[in-house]
Design an enzyme around this catalytic site. Sequence first.
Site, PDB file in Angstrom:
ATOM      1  CE  LYS A 174      -2.690   1.268   3.643  1.00 12.74           C
ATOM      2  NZ  LYS A 174      -3.691   0.836   4.633  1.00 12.74           N
ATOM      3  CE  LYS A 213      -0.268   5.442   4.861  1.00 11.77           C
ATOM      4  NZ  LYS A 213      -1.556   5.359   5.567  1.00 11.77           N
ATOM      5  CG  HIS A 222      -6.147   0.880  10.585  1.00 13.28           C
ATOM      6  ND1 HIS A 222      -6.025   1.436  11.843  1.00 13.28           N
ATOM      7  CD2 HIS A 222      -5.175   1.423   9.829  1.00 13.28           C
ATOM      8  CE1 HIS A 222      -5.034   2.301  11.827  1.00 13.28           C
ATOM      9  NE2 HIS A 222      -4.495   2.317  10.625  1.00 13.28           N
TER      10      HIS A 222
END
Length: 372
Positions: free
Chosen positions: A172, A174, A305
């Site tokens: 992932k 940002k 998360h």
Amino acid sequence: MAIISVEPFILHVPVTGSSISDSTHTLSHWGVVGARVHTDDGLVGTGFTGTHADLMGDRLITQCIATSYAPLLIGEDEADITRLWQKLARHPPVQWIGRAGISHIALGALDIALWDIKAKRAGQPLWKLLGGSTSDRLMAYNTDIGWLSIPDDELIAGSRRAVEEEGFRGIKVKVGSADMARDLKRLAAVRKAIGPGLMLAIDGNGRWDLPTCIRFCREADGLDIFWFEEPLWYDDIAGHAALARASRIPVALGEQLYTAEAFSEFIGRGAVHYVQPDVTRLAGITEYIRVAEIAHGARLPVVAHAGDMSQVHVHLAHWHPASAMLEYIPWIKDCFEEPIRVVDGNFVRPSQPGAGTSVMPEKFAQFSKTLG
Ligand code: 0YR
Ligand code: MG
């Protein structure tokens, strides 16, 4: 058995490198803030939340634990988790000032400690106590390679290393920069470096507005983005629903939502595709289960998360059938008796009794802050 004491703690554990940033936050340490709950027959349960290690904020949480909640727990049977959750969550003076925020986070830490005791008393890891594992493999995706503060060449090298050498099948990155073109350029370079097919998700941490997100998604078409996480302001249900309709990139969110009701709203209005609850912001495992069930009822995947840096979520994700994969950030893992571990891109199923929250004594000594 009965609870005899509640012992709050604050740990500040360094992040990778000297600091990291996303679109909104810059931090040098992760706060592990919670309590150890002791029973009269000598069991200890540990529960905590995850913070950006602001000592003043962390002390508000431990204050809430020590002065509002601990007196409600002393003398109670620690096995009655649902009843105690209700007692604390509905305690009128606390409910009056906060059905979300600090008091909700503090309740989460205590709820996790009670589940830790229950699993230890049963002699089982939490996933087993909850009903057993529903998957052979729990994929890990790596967030720690993709901070906004990482220079382009390191981002590309780190992404390549994660997939080629460390076995991750997902990463992932940002986004949410002031300059959208910078984020697009970085994403294109990462996609080129890791090749087609591997999961590449992005996370905006709630920074951009709807037109910016729509434009970004259009420009990013062709990069095969797996999901766009927190594209918009955290509570904006209508905006996320509009983006979900306007874009071909699935929407992920939930790390900033405090209640099962909030998740119900987002899900019911078609504003989320990947549901991302966090036990450390929800009021613990008790409320996480409600959210996972709501998501499962809507047949949506759950990807927790890592506010707990996945120590607890690795149990919940191995157990709950809606779990699709789990976030990997390695900052605090070495504090624990049984650290999360990734082999061939998958989380190893924990084997020790408990919720995965037992901190090693020397790490307490090393990272503890005074409660003030
Ligand atoms: C750092 N993960 C996240 C970190 C992270 C945040 O600000 O707390 O980026 O929690 O969005 O998906
Ligand atoms: Mg996020």
